[in-house]
Scaffold this motif. Structure first.
Motif, PDB file in Angstrom:
ATOM      1  N   GLY A 136       0.801  -1.215   0.000  1.00  7.77           N
ATOM      2  CA  GLY A 136       0.000   0.000   0.000  1.00  7.77           C
ATOM      3  C   GLY A 136       0.837   1.269   0.000  1.00  7.77           C
ATOM      4  N   VAL A 137       2.036   1.175  -0.573  1.00  5.30           N
ATOM      5  CA  VAL A 137       2.958   2.308  -0.615  1.00  5.30           C
ATOM      6  C   VAL A 137       2.854   2.986  -1.977  1.00  5.30           C
ATOM      7  N   ILE A 138       2.716   4.302  -1.970  1.00  5.44           N
ATOM      8  CA  ILE A 138       2.728   5.059  -3.220  1.00  5.44           C
ATOM      9  C   ILE A 138       4.175   5.201  -3.677  1.00  5.44           C
ATOM     10  N   CYS A 139       4.396   5.078  -4.956  1.00  9.65           N
ATOM     11  CA  CYS A 139       5.744   5.158  -5.523  1.00  9.65           C
ATOM     12  C   CYS A 139       6.439   6.447  -5.085  1.00  9.65           C
ATOM     13  N   PRO A 140       7.696   6.356  -4.665  1.00  8.69           N
ATOM     14  CA  PRO A 140       8.440   7.552  -4.262  1.00  8.69           C
ATOM     15  C   PRO A 140       8.555   8.594  -5.372  1.00  8.69           C
ATOM     16  N   LEU A 141       8.595   8.171  -6.629  1.00  6.73           N
ATOM     17  CA  LEU A 141       8.649   9.136  -7.731  1.00  6.73           C
ATOM     18  C   LEU A 141       7.375   9.974  -7.765  1.00  6.73           C
ATOM     19  N   THR A 142       6.241   9.345  -7.502  1.00  6.79           N
ATOM     20  CA  THR A 142       4.969  10.068  -7.451  1.00  6.79           C
ATOM     21  C   THR A 142       4.970  11.053  -6.295  1.00  6.79           C
TER      22      THR A 142
END
Length: 133
Positions: A65-71
């Motif tokens: 459930g982690v949003i991509c760090p690039l986003t």
């Protein structure tokens, strides 16, 4: 720093992110198509490892459930520039923007997992060559 620079850096991240997504999607198409057309470059171990690792990270992030760090980084830069960011993940945002389609998060988790399984299957169906071969 001028707000314009934050937007430029955010756009650079967006382009890099888009290229990574294209690499993963088109890479899998190329692997299977390359097998049919006997393209030897699709068996390159470094290409295949990069491809597997990137989709592996995407699948793991979706399970956790982690949003991509690039986003996250892109949205933070846009926020610093005074521009509105977007909610959810990069893929969810752009799928919704491009296709006007919204789905529950579990749909994306399943889609990433199935795609990751196809990438993993490609290691058995189209075996990569080790550097010495």
């Amino acid at each position: 720093m001028d707000a314009q620079w934050f937007l430029i850096f955010a756009d650079i991240l967006l382009i890099a992110h888009t290229l990574l997504v294209a690499f993963v999607i088109l890479g899998l198409v190329a692997i299977y198509l390359g097998h049919i057309l006997n393209w030897q470059w699709v068996r390159n171990i470094w290409f295949r490892l990069a491809h597997l690792i990137i989709i592996g990270v995407v699948v793991l992030q979706s399970w956790l459930g982690v949003i991509c760090p690039l986003t996250t980084w892109e949205m933070a830069l846009r926020d610093k520039a005074g521009q509105a960011g977007y909610d959810g993940s990069f893929i969810q945002h752009w799928l919704q923007s491009i296709l006007y389609y919204s789905a529950p998060e579990w749909v994306f988790v399943v889609a990433y997992t199935v795609f990751g399984a196809l990438v993993l299957a490609s290691w058995y169906l189209v075996r990569p060559k080790s550097p010495g071969r």
